[in-house]
Write a protein that holds these residues in place. Structure first.
Motif, PDB file in Angstrom:
ATOM      1  N   PHE A  10      66.727   8.542  57.304  1.00  0.00           N
ATOM      2  CA  PHE A  10      66.042   9.718  57.844  1.00  0.00           C
ATOM      3  C   PHE A  10      64.734   9.962  57.101  1.00  0.00           C
ATOM      4  O   PHE A  10      63.684  10.189  57.722  1.00  0.00           O
ATOM      5  CB  PHE A  10      66.952  10.942  57.722  1.00  0.00           C
ATOM      6  CG  PHE A  10      66.326  12.219  58.200  1.00  0.00           C
ATOM      7  CD1 PHE A  10      66.451  12.603  59.526  1.00  0.00           C
ATOM      8  CD2 PHE A  10      65.615  13.042  57.330  1.00  0.00           C
ATOM      9  CE1 PHE A  10      65.878  13.788  59.979  1.00  0.00           C
ATOM     10  CE2 PHE A  10      65.037  14.219  57.774  1.00  0.00           C
ATOM     11  CZ  PHE A  10      65.165  14.599  59.103  1.00  0.00           C
ATOM     12  N   ALA A 215      69.602   7.765  62.727  1.00  0.00           N
ATOM     13  CA  ALA A 215      69.178   8.516  61.541  1.00  0.00           C
ATOM     14  C   ALA A 215      67.687   8.330  61.287  1.00  0.00           C
ATOM     15  O   ALA A 215      66.950   9.300  61.038  1.00  0.00           O
ATOM     16  CB  ALA A 215      69.993   8.081  60.321  1.00  0.00           C
ATOM     17  N   CYS A 216      67.223   7.088  61.337  1.00  0.00           N
ATOM     18  CA  CYS A 216      65.792   6.822  61.155  1.00  0.00           C
ATOM     19  C   CYS A 216      64.979   7.490  62.260  1.00  0.00           C
ATOM     20  O   CYS A 216      63.907   8.059  62.017  1.00  0.00           O
ATOM     21  CB  CYS A 216      65.532   5.323  61.154  1.00  0.00           C
ATOM     22  SG  CYS A 216      66.232   4.412  59.749  1.00  0.00           S
ATOM     23  N   ALA A 218      65.741  10.177  64.005  1.00  0.00           N
ATOM     24  CA  ALA A 218      65.685  11.634  63.846  1.00  0.00           C
ATOM     25  C   ALA A 218      64.585  12.027  62.867  1.00  0.00           C
ATOM     26  O   ALA A 218      63.851  12.996  63.089  1.00  0.00           O
ATOM     27  CB  ALA A 218      67.041  12.157  63.369  1.00  0.00           C
ATOM     28  N   GLY A 219      64.451  11.259  61.781  1.00  0.00           N
ATOM     29  CA  GLY A 219      63.361  11.505  60.843  1.00  0.00           C
ATOM     30  C   GLY A 219      62.014  11.268  61.485  1.00  0.00           C
ATOM     31  O   GLY A 219      61.066  12.048  61.295  1.00  0.00           O
TER      32      GLY A 219
END
Length: 263
Positions: A10, A215-216, A218-219
């Motif tokens: 993230f 996850a990546c 969303a960041g």
């Protein structure tokens, strides 16, 4: 995937996209080496995982550019018309012809090293205005097709390669940035779907790492919105030099990794 790995993904997506979104790059071109070397995503699954990042992260910057009235236009249509079919071809090549990590590192070095050096030269020693001749619509679509193939192999959607080329040929960043990001988003959707289908017939790690990709992404979703919001307030030359430095450094590191086993 444990929580610490997800948090690292993230943070990586957020920090990279804040810097790259103002110039029309999703950040996947810089996130990919982090996924390979730090997050441990295997090859070739790293490519669809990176495309998944683009799919999730893309709407952040696009939402901001849309609110500013910068989305749409003929350039976006030309880029999508070339990169969308190109990424399908690249995905097939990636799964069946370029599965090895050594060959993959060679592709990373071959793409990023000259791109970074070119960005450095273009920024530090810009060509005279009269030397800039924008590409024709046919040439733009042909270039987008070639970049789409490379993006399908590399997992970057293609916008990070198209953006600097078009700006270098005289197109304004305010026009290129949203068009390149829109093209990256559409191409990444097509590419991720292609890899998902190929995973049904191919062997090995072909499907994306869904938890890490999300996850990546969303960041990147938050970072992309912030980066697009900051675009009018950031000096273009400094951003271009930063991108050039990152691309050149990453390409050089992979080139060294390729050379060391033979030494």
């Amino acid at each position: 995937m444990d929580w610490s790995l997800g948090l690292l993904g993230f943070a990586s997506g957020f920090l990279i996209s804040v810097v790259t979104a103002p110039v029309g790059v999703s950040g996947a071109v810089f996130l990919l080496p982090v996924q390979v070397s730090v997050l441990g995503v295997p090859s070739p699954a790293v490519t669809p995982t990176n495309l998944l990042y683009n799919v999730v992260a893309g709407p952040g910057a696009l939402l901001r550019y849309g609110r500013a009235g910068q989305l749409g236009g003929p350039l976006t249509r030309l880029l999508v018309a070339g990169t969308a079919p190109g990424v399908v071809i690249g995905a097939v090549i990636r799964v069946y012809a370029v599965p090895g990590p050594r060959t993959f590192r060679l592709l990373i070095a071959a793409l990023l090293l000259p791109l970074g050096l070119w960005l450095w030269l273009r920024t530090v020693r810009p060509a005279p205005t009269r030397a800039h001749r924008p590409l024709s619509p046919r040439a733009t679509t042909s270039l987008a097709l070639a970049v789409g193939v490379a993006g399908g192999i590399y997992g970057i959607g293609g916008g990070s390669l198209l953006g600097p080329v078009l700006v270098g040929r005289g197109a304004p960043v305010a026009t290129v940035a949203p068009a390149a990001l829109a093209s990256t988003f559409v191409t990444s959707v097509v590419g991720a779907a292609t890899y998902a289908l190929l995973s049904l017939t191919a062997t090995g790690d072909v499907a994306p790492d869904w938890p890490l990709g999300l996850a990546c992404g969303a960041g990147g979703l938050l970072g992309g919105y912030l980066g697009a919001r900051l675009q009018p307030h950031l000096p273009e030359a400094a951003l271009a030099l930063l991108l050039a430095t990152l691309a050149t450094t990453i390409g050089a590191l992979y080139a060294v990794q390729i050379a060391l086993p033979a030494a």
